[in-house]
Scaffold this active site. Structure first.
Site, PDB file in Angstrom:
ATOM      1  N   GLY A  54       0.726  -1.064   0.074  1.00 38.33           N
ATOM      2  CA  GLY A  54       0.061   0.121  -0.014  1.00 38.33           C
ATOM      3  C   GLY A  54       0.755   1.388  -0.030  1.00 38.33           C
ATOM      4  O   GLY A  54       1.814   1.200   0.493  1.00 38.33           O
ATOM      5  N   GLY A  90      -1.860  -9.592  -4.525  1.00 33.54           N
ATOM      6  CA  GLY A  90      -1.352 -10.920  -4.808  1.00 33.54           C
ATOM      7  C   GLY A  90       0.049 -10.776  -4.945  1.00 33.54           C
ATOM      8  O   GLY A  90       0.821  -9.953  -4.350  1.00 33.54           O
ATOM      9  N   ASP A 131       0.751   1.878   9.040  1.00 34.50           N
ATOM     10  CA  ASP A 131       0.149   0.954  10.224  1.00 34.50           C
ATOM     11  C   ASP A 131       1.307   0.820  11.393  1.00 34.50           C
ATOM     12  O   ASP A 131       1.290   0.647  12.438  1.00 34.50           O
ATOM     13  CB  ASP A 131      -0.064  -0.620  10.026  1.00 34.50           C
ATOM     14  CG  ASP A 131      -1.119  -0.615   8.907  1.00 34.50           C
ATOM     15  OD1 ASP A 131      -1.824   0.462   8.900  1.00 34.50           O
ATOM     16  OD2 ASP A 131      -1.381  -1.694   8.658  1.00 34.50           O
ATOM     17  N   ARG A 153      -3.884   7.740   3.829  1.00 33.54           N
ATOM     18  CA  ARG A 153      -2.579   7.443   3.135  1.00 33.54           C
ATOM     19  C   ARG A 153      -2.068   8.389   1.946  1.00 33.54           C
ATOM     20  O   ARG A 153      -0.858   8.616   1.707  1.00 33.54           O
ATOM     21  CB  ARG A 153      -2.632   6.134   2.225  1.00 33.54           C
ATOM     22  CG  ARG A 153      -3.137   5.034   3.217  1.00 33.54           C
ATOM     23  CD  ARG A 153      -2.491   3.643   2.702  1.00 33.54           C
ATOM     24  NE  ARG A 153      -2.753   3.148   1.434  1.00 33.54           N
ATOM     25  CZ  ARG A 153      -3.126   2.018   1.060  1.00 33.54           C
ATOM     26  NH1 ARG A 153      -3.709   1.152   1.799  1.00 33.54           N
ATOM     27  NH2 ARG A 153      -3.339   1.662  -0.381  1.00 33.54           N
ATOM     28  N   GLY A 181       4.627  -6.959   5.398  1.00 36.08           N
ATOM     29  CA  GLY A 181       4.154  -8.160   4.165  1.00 36.08           C
ATOM     30  C   GLY A 181       5.278  -8.043   3.091  1.00 36.08           C
ATOM     31  O   GLY A 181       5.772  -9.097   2.833  1.00 36.08           O
TER      32      GLY A 181
HETATM   33  O1  F6P Z   1      -1.187  -1.720   5.475  1.00 37.09           O
HETATM   34  C1  F6P Z   1      -1.592  -0.468   5.096  1.00 37.09           C
HETATM   35  C2  F6P Z   1      -3.088  -0.347   5.068  1.00 37.09           C
HETATM   36  O2  F6P Z   1      -3.459   0.893   4.549  1.00 37.09           O
HETATM   37  C3  F6P Z   1      -4.015  -0.937   6.046  1.00 37.09           C
HETATM   38  O3  F6P Z   1      -3.870  -0.077   7.106  1.00 37.09           O
HETATM   39  C4  F6P Z   1      -5.185  -1.400   5.540  1.00 37.09           C
HETATM   40  O4  F6P Z   1      -6.009  -2.197   6.122  1.00 37.09           O
HETATM   41  C5  F6P Z   1      -4.777  -1.632   3.916  1.00 37.09           C
HETATM   42  O5  F6P Z   1      -3.285  -1.102   3.767  1.00 37.09           O
HETATM   43  C6  F6P Z   1      -5.914  -1.457   2.815  1.00 37.09           C
HETATM   44  O6  F6P Z   1      -5.298  -1.738   1.732  1.00 37.09           O
HETATM   45  P1  F6P Z   1      -5.773  -1.521   0.083  1.00 37.09           P
HETATM   46  O7  F6P Z   1      -5.177  -0.321  -0.294  1.00 37.09           O
HETATM   47  O8  F6P Z   1      -5.622  -2.695  -0.648  1.00 37.09           O
HETATM   48  O9  F6P Z   1      -7.371  -1.339   0.451  1.00 37.09           O
END
Ligand code: F6P
Length: 352
Positions: free
Chosen positions: A12, A79, A129, A274, A105
């Site tokens: 992310g 993925g 996070d 974000r 991750g």
């Molecule tokens: O790990 C970062 C994060 O922003 C988490 O806080 C959130 O659960 C997830 O990514 C959201 O992911 P996506 O951008 O795939 O919706």
């Protein structure tokens, strides 16, 4: 001999990624006279023919890029790409080292990948996070906490005007750092994090107490990974089958409404955490991380992850942190602060 290195963002996005790419580029080109390439869309840029990469120059960053959220290289959180194809792409570039910017991750994936492909690797932690092990601050976290705190600032007047309990659902897939920090900074009455169990009854009691003390409204922050009372997670399934955390705010809101008759409203903050402009602290950490990562390559120190410890930049072994998650412990000093302020932060977790 001119070294050739590459940098990619994985997982992310968050605020501060452009600032770290800038710092690495300036250091690699100006100090070491190396070539540095940006790989597009995470490791996906290594899987295309021709490869989706761009050579980076300090002049790319003359404009306002480092002040902007997101990553101009693009990223991928969907993925698990094929190892073989990524390694093939990497070999095609004839690189001396790779800088991977990612969360817990991504670090795990990149560790496996670089081990398999015998790729010299240096990692840089980014994730709103803030759950990368042995690292006090990940890029993007400070900005996310700021956004959540601002949201509480904006919710308080409307909560007071309507005598409501406002619930703010914030991100945090495994850890409650955003909720805990923004909750304290934003004057919340209740902070729910995945690390600490709670009861609706205790929240209701807390709201009754606020009422009997004469206040007509309350602010509740809940991390998206908090479980329902039956232990299940609140999730949404998108039409492509991907499942994401969402909905615990509504669950808590309904339960509290029923039990206390306090009118509730729920705000799910989501991805605005974000995309904001990076705070000064995120730009600062990004700059320190970018320079340090390139210096590690110059010293041929590989399989290291750059981290922030004791108000400075250093590095740790990739092996020691990959796949681990830094969660909020019961002895976290901020739990004490929250309790000291009379905030309900759930109960001691007997399992931890
Ligand atoms: O790990 C970062 C994060 O922003 C988490 O806080 C959130 O659960 C997830 O990514 C959201 O992911 P996506 O951008 O795939 O919706």
């Amino acid at each position: 001999m001119v070294k050739k290195i590459a940098i990619l963002t994985s997982g992310g996005d968050c605020a501060g990624l452009n600032a770290v790419i800038r710092a690495a580029t300036i250091r690699a080109v100006n100090k070491y006279k190396w070539q540095i390439f940006g790989i597009k869309d995470g490791t996906l840029g290594l899987m295309t023919d021709p490869l989706n990469v761009v050579e980076l120059k300090p002049s790319n960053f003359d404009g306002n890029l480092m002040r902007m959220g997101g990553t101009f290289l693009g990223t991928n959180s969907k993925g698990y790409p094929s190892h073989e194809e990524v390694i093939k792409g990497f070999k095609k570039m004839e690189l001396d080292a790779l800088i991977g910017i990612g969360g817990d991750g991504s670090m795990k994936i990149l560790k496996t990948l670089t081990e398999k492909g015998k790729i010299n690797f240096v990692g840089i932690p980014k994730t709103i996070d803030n759950d990368v092990m042995d690292n006090e601050l990940s890029i993007g976290y400070d900005t996310a906490v700021d956004v959540a705190t601002n949201a509480l600032d904006m919710l308080q007047p409307t909560a007071a005007s309507h005598r409501r309990a406002m619930i703010l659902e914030v991100m945090g897939r495994d850890a409650g750092h955003i909720a805990l920090n923004s909750g304290i900074a934003g004057g919340a009455d209740v902070i729910l994090i995945p690390e600490r169990p709670y009861t609706i009854k205790a929240i209701a009691k807390h709201i009754e107490k606020i009422r009997s003390n004469g206040r007509n409204h309350a602010l509740i922050v809940v991390a998206e990974a908090v479980k329902k009372e039956d232990g299940s997670k609140a999730t949404v399934k998108y039409i492509d089958g991907q499942i994401r955390l969402s909905g615990i705010g509504s669950y808590i809101g309904d339960k509290i409404y029923k039990m206390t008759n306090a009118e509730t409203r729920v705000t799910v903050l989501g991805h605005v955490q974000r995309g904001a402009q990076p705070t000064h602290r995120d730009r600062l950490i990004a700059s320190a991380f970018g320079v340090h990562a390139v210096d590690l390559i110059a010293q041929e120190k590989f399989n290291r992850v750059v981290v922030w410890q004791n108000r400075g930049v250093t590095d740790v072994d990739l092996e020691s942190i990959a796949g681990k998650s830094k969660t909020v412990r019961d002895n976290d000093p901020l739990i004490k602060v929250a309790e000291g302020l009379g905030i309900y932060v759930g109960e001691i977790n007997k399992v931890l």
